[in-house]
Design a protein around this motif. Structure first.
Motif: not given
Lengths: 485, 307
Positions: A334-336, A385-386, A465-466, A471-472
Motif C-alpha cells: 500500500i505504502i510503496s 516521501s515527504f 534522493l537521500g 523520509l520513506g
C-alpha cells in the motif's frame, strides 16, 4: 440569535487548535519569513554586500591596486580566486575554469577578470576589464562598473597631475594649472613652477585645497555634463575633465581670473573599456522563466502530493484501508504503491509545467532534457516521501490539511519558490537548504541557467534522493500503526 | 442446521490490551462452516477489537487464532478471509463495477475469473442495473450491499461483518440477510456484530454475548433465555390501583400494581388464565410474551449506560 451564532463560531475555533494555528500563527510565521528575507536581502541595499570574485590573469601592481580598491569598498565583498595559484600569468583555460566554477557555485553576483599588463597610465595603452555575470543580479554590473570606472578615473587624475608636476616652463614664463574633477570629485592637480620661485604647489588632494569655495561652486556649475559633487561620491559622470590654463605667476590674482572664466574642458582620453559577459545568456533564450517554472512547479507539487497522500487517511476513516490490509496487499504494498503513484504524478505535473514553458517561453527544454529528467525524478521522489510521511504522522485529513499548508508555504517561502534565492542573504540561503524547494531549484538552476552537465547535479541528487529514502523509511515506521493498532 | 465437527475458525484465550484498557480478556470461540454467528454486546464491549484481531489488523497480546483451512495453521489471516468494515469501505468516486474490479484484484482474482465472479456478485447483491453508477449516487441500502459484495469476490470461507445493516431500510436489511443466507448455504462461515436484536434472534444460528471483553453467553436463543432468565415465557398483569390479594404463581412488584407469572410452555397458559379468571377486579392489561434477546442481554449486562 446572532450572539449565539458568534458563540458557536468562537467555540469551534477555540476547540480546533489547528485552525487557530492557521488563523493567528501562520500570518506571523509568514511575516517573519518575508521580513527576514527583505531585511537582509533585497530591500535594504545598504545591508547586503555584492559578492564579487576577482580573477587576475597576471599579478600586476595596478591589478593588485584595483583589487585592493574593490576590497576597500564597503558595498563589495571581494574574493580573489587565484590567490592560491601561481603568480605566473594564467592561461585562458585556467581563467575560464576559475570563472565557470565561481559562477556555478552560486556564491558570487559577479566575477571580474583583470587583464595582464595593465599600464599605470591608461591613456597610454588600452585596458579591457571583463565583468562576467550570470544575469541574475543586474544591479551588480551597473554598480561594479561605476566603481571600476572610478578607480581608473582616480588613476588617470593622479597620472595627469604627476605629469604636470614635472618641471615645465613655457616661453611666457607661466606655469600650467590643471585641475581635474573626477567622478569622485576628489582630485585636482596643479603645477605652478617658475625658476627661482619658492612657491611650489604639489598635487592637491582635493579641489578645496587649492580652489576657493566660490571657485568650486563655479566648477560645479560649469560642467556641461552634469553636476559634479565635490568631496563625495558622485553620480555617474560620463568622463573626466581637466582644466588647463596658463597663469601668469607674476600676477597671482590672475589665478582667480582663470576660474572666473568659463574654463574650456579638456578631455583626458583614457582607453579603459568594460566588457560585460553573460555566458549563459549566449546559449539560451529565457533561463529566468525556467527558474519560475521550477519554483512554481515544486510548490504545487508539494500541495498535490500531500493531497494525494491524504487519500490514505480518507481510506483509514472509511475503513477501506482495513479492507485492503486484510486482502493480499500488505502494508508495504500500500505504502510503496501510493509512493510510486505520487512520484509518477509529480513527474507528469512538473513535465506539463515545463512543456508549457517550452511552448510559450522557449526555455530550451529539449536541450536540457537529461538534467531536467534527473532533477524532476529526484524532486518528485523526495516530495512523494515527504507527503507520505505527513499522511502517516497526521491522524486525520483535517490535521493533514492544516499541517501541510503551514509546512509547504513556509518551505516554499524560505526555499525560493516565492522569492528568488539569489536575492536572499547568505543566512536565509543556508536556512533554505533545509527545504526541498532550495535543492530542487538549485538543481534546475544548474541545468537551465548555468547549462551544467548532469554530473554537476551530484549534490542535489544525493540530497533529494537521500531525503526520499530517509523520509520513506520513516513513513514505513510510522505506518505500522495501521498494521498492529 | 447440523454443525460439522471441525471448526473453521478457533479463538483460544485471546487477550488484547487496547489504548490502555484490556479490551479482550481471554476470548475463546469456535465458528463452523455454514454457520452464522451473531456477536452481540454493548458499545465498548470488545466486538470490533475481536474482529480486528481475527482479521489480523490487531495483534493479540496472547492466545491463539487459528483458521483451520489455512495452509499455515498459525496464520491469523488467510486468503479466504473476508472483512466487511462497519463504514462504507468502498471508493465513492468509482463506479460499482470499478470498485468490484479493484477489490477483486487486491484479493488476487484477475482476468476472466474476476469478470465472471463480478457478474455473479452483482446478481447476488441486486446491483446488476447499477454497474456503471458512481457509488456516491447509490442509495444507502445499495452502498451497504456493495460494501458486502466487495468482500466476497474471492469466495471467503470466513466472512467477518461489523454491523453490516447500520442505517438501511427494512427491505435492504432483508436483502442483506438473504445474501448472507446464500453464503452460509454455500458453506461459508459468517460472524457478524450488530445491535439489531431482532436480526440476531431471527437470522443467526448462534448468538454470543460479549461484555467487558468477556463472552458472557453462547448458544441458541432458547438456551440463552433458559441460562439467564429461566422460563422462556411469562404472563404479565397490570392494575390501575394496587391489588392486595394474592394470586397463585404470580409475583407482585413492590407497589403491587403489576404481577408476573413465568411459564415453560404455552401448555401452561390455560392454568394461568384460570387463575386470572378468579380476580375480583378487572386488570387494566394482560400480556403474554416470550422472553427475547433484549431480556437476556439486559439480564447479562445490566441497565446502566456504558458510554
Amino acid at each position: 440569535m446572532i450572539l449565539t451564532i458568534l458563540r458557536i463560531m468562537y467555540l469551534r475555533l477555540r476547540n480546533n487548535p489547528l485552525e487557530l494555528l492557521l488563523v493567528f500563527v501562520m500570518p506571523v510565521i509568514f511575516f517573519s519569513i518575508f521580513a527576514a528575507i527583505f531585511s537582509n536581502g533585497i530591500a535594504t541595499g545598504s545591508d547586503k554586500q555584492l559578492r564579487m570574485a576577482v580573477v587576475c590573469v597576471e599579478q600586476t601592481p595596478v591589478g593588485t591596486e584595483l583589487r585592493e580598491f574593490l576590497e576597500a569598498n564597503s558595498s563589495l565583498q571581494c574574493t580573489s580566486l587565484n590567490d592560491n595559484l601561481s603568480t605566473q600569468r594564467l592561461n585562458d583555460v585556467t581563467v575560464s575554469s576559475l570563472i565557470r566554477d565561481a559562477q556555478n557555485s552560486g556564491r558570487y553576483d559577479l566575477v571580474i577578470k583583470l587583464p595582464c599588463d595593465i599600464p599605470s597610465d591608461t591613456t597610454q595603452a588600452p585596458v579591457q576589464v571583463t565583468l562576467v555575470t550570470d544575469g541574475q543580479n543586474s544591479m551588480a554590473v551597473a554598480m561594479v562598473s561605476s566603481i571600476v570606472k572610478a578607480f581608473f578615473s582616480q588613476k588617470q587624475a593622479r597620472a595627469f597631475a604627476a605629469k604636470l608636476l614635472r618641471p615645465q616652463t613655457n616661453e611666457n614664463d607661466t606655469v600650467e594649472v590643471a585641475a581635474e574633477t573626477s567622478s569622485l570629485g576628489t582630485l585636482a592637480g596643479i603645477e605652478m613652477q617658475k625658476p627661482n620661485d619658492s612657491s611650489f604647489f604639489h598635487a592637491a588632494k582635493t579641489p578645496s585645497d587649492f580652489f576657493s569655495e566660490s571657485q568650486i561652486q563655479q566648477l560645479m556649475t560649469t560642467d556641461e555634463y552634469g553636476v559634479i559633487r565635490v568631496g563625495e561620491m558622485a553620480a555617474v559622470v560620463p568622463s573626466r575633465w581637466a582644466l588647463q590654463k596658463s597663469v601668469d605667476l607674476a600676477q597671482p590674482q590672475s589665478l582667480n581670473a582663470v576660474h572666473q572664466e568659463v574654463p574650456a574642458p579638456v578631455e583626458i582620453d583614457d582607453d579603459v573599456s568594460l566588457v560585460v559577459e553573460n555566458p549563459q545568456a549566449m546559449s539560451q533564450e529565457n533561463p529566468r522563466i525556467a527558474m519560475y517554472a521550477a519554483g512554481i512547479a515544486v510548490l504545487f507539487l508539494l500541495f498535490s502530493a500531500t493531497g494525494n497522500a491524504a487519500a490514505l487517511l480518507e481510506e483509514e476513516e472509511s475503513g477501506t484501508l482495513d479492507r485492503i490490509l486484510v486482502s493480499k496487499a500488505g502494508l508495504f504494498h500500500i505504502i510503496s504503491g501510493k509512493w510510486l503513484g505520487i512520484l509518477l504524478l509529480g513527474c507528469v505535473q512538473i513535465s506539463v509545467m515545463f512543456l508549457w514553458a517550452e511552448v510559450i517561453f522557449r526555455i530550451q527544454l529539449w536541450q536540457h532534457l537529461d538534467g531536467f529528467a534527473v532533477m524532476t525524478i529526484c524532486t518528485a521522489a523526495a516530495t512523494s516521501s515527504f507527503a507520505m510521511l505527513l499522511a502517516t504522522v497526521c491522524k486525520s485529513r483535517a490535521q493533514l490539511n492544516a499541517a501541510s499548508v503551514v509546512i509547504i508555504l513556509s518551505m516554499s517561502a524560505v526555499g525560493g519558490s516565492m522569492i528568488p534565492r539569489f536575492v536572499m542573504s547568505d543566512q536565509m540561503k543556508e536556512i533554505g537548504k533545509w527545504t526541498f524547494n532550495a535543492w530542487a531549484l538549485d538543481g534546475y538552476q544548474k541545468v537551465f541557467w548555468y547549462q551544467s552537465p548532469v554530473s554537476s547535479l551530484q549534490t542535489e541528487v544525493m540530497v533529494l534522493l537521500g531525503s526520499a529514502v530517509v523520509l520513506g523509511m520513516l513513513t514505513l515506521i510510522f505506518s505500522q500503526r495501521w498494521k498492529h493498532g | 442446521m447440523t454443525e460439522p465437527l471441525s471448526p473453521i475458525l478457533t479463538l483460544n484465550n485471546v487477550r488484547k490490551k487496547y489504548r490502555g484498557c484490556e479490551a479482550l480478556k481471554g476470548i475463546s470461540l469456535q465458528l463452523f462452516p455454514g454457520e452464522m454467528l451473531g456477536f452481540f454486546g454493548p458499545n465498548g464491549a470488545g466486538k470490533t477489537t475481536m474482529i480486528r484481531c481475527i482479521s489480523g489488523l490487531l495483534k493479540p497480546d496472547s492466545g491463539q487464532i487459528r483458521m483451520q483451512i489455512s495452509a499455515n495453521s498459525d496464520a491469523t489471516k488467510t486468503a479466504r478471509l473476508g472483512l466487511v468494515p462497519q463504514n462504507l469501505a468502498v471508493y465513492h468516486d468509482l463506479t460499482v463495477q470499478q470498485n468490484l474490479e479493484v477489490f477483486g484484484r487486491l484479493e488476487g482474482v484477475t482476468g476472466r475469473p474476476l469478470q465472471t465472479r463480478i457478474a455473479e456478485v452483482l446478481d447476488w447483491a441486486a446491483l446488476k442495473d447499477r454497474t456503471r453508477s458512481l457509488v456516491k449516487t447509490l442509495s444507502g441500502g445499495m452502498q451497504r450491499r456493495l460494501n458486502i459484495a466487495c468482500s466476497v469476490l474471492h469466495r471467503p470461507s470466513v466472512l467477518l461483518l461489523d454491523e453490516p445493516t447500520v442505517g438501511v431500510d427494512p427491505q435492504s436489511r432483508e436483502r442483506i440477510y438473504t445474501m448472507l443466507d446464500d453464503l452460509t448455504a454455500q458453506g461459508a462461515a459468517v460472524l457478524l456484530t450488530t445491535h439489531q436484536l431482532d436480526e440476531v434472534e431471527t437470522r443467526c444460528h448462534r448468538i454470543m454475548v460479549i461484555d467487558h471483553g468477556t463472552i458472557v453467553a453462547d448458544g441458541k436463543l432458547p438456551d440463552l433465555v433458559r441460562q439467564t432468565i429461566g422460563r422462556p415465557h411469562r404472563v404479565f398483569v397490570r392494575f390501575d390501583q394496587p391489588y392486595h390479594q394474592e394470586l397463585a404463581a404470580f409475583s407482585f412488584d413492590e407497589h403491587r400494581t403489576s404481577a408476573m407469572c413465568p411459564i415453560d410452555s404455552m401448555q401452561e397458559l390455560p392454568q394461568v388464565l384460570a387463575v386470572l379468571k378468579q380476580l375480583d377486579r378487572e386488570p387494566s392489561q394482560i400480556d403474554v410474551r416470550s422472553f427475547g434477546l433484549q431480556d437476556v442481554f439486559l439480564a447479562l449486562t445490566g441497565r446502566s449506560l456504558r458510554e
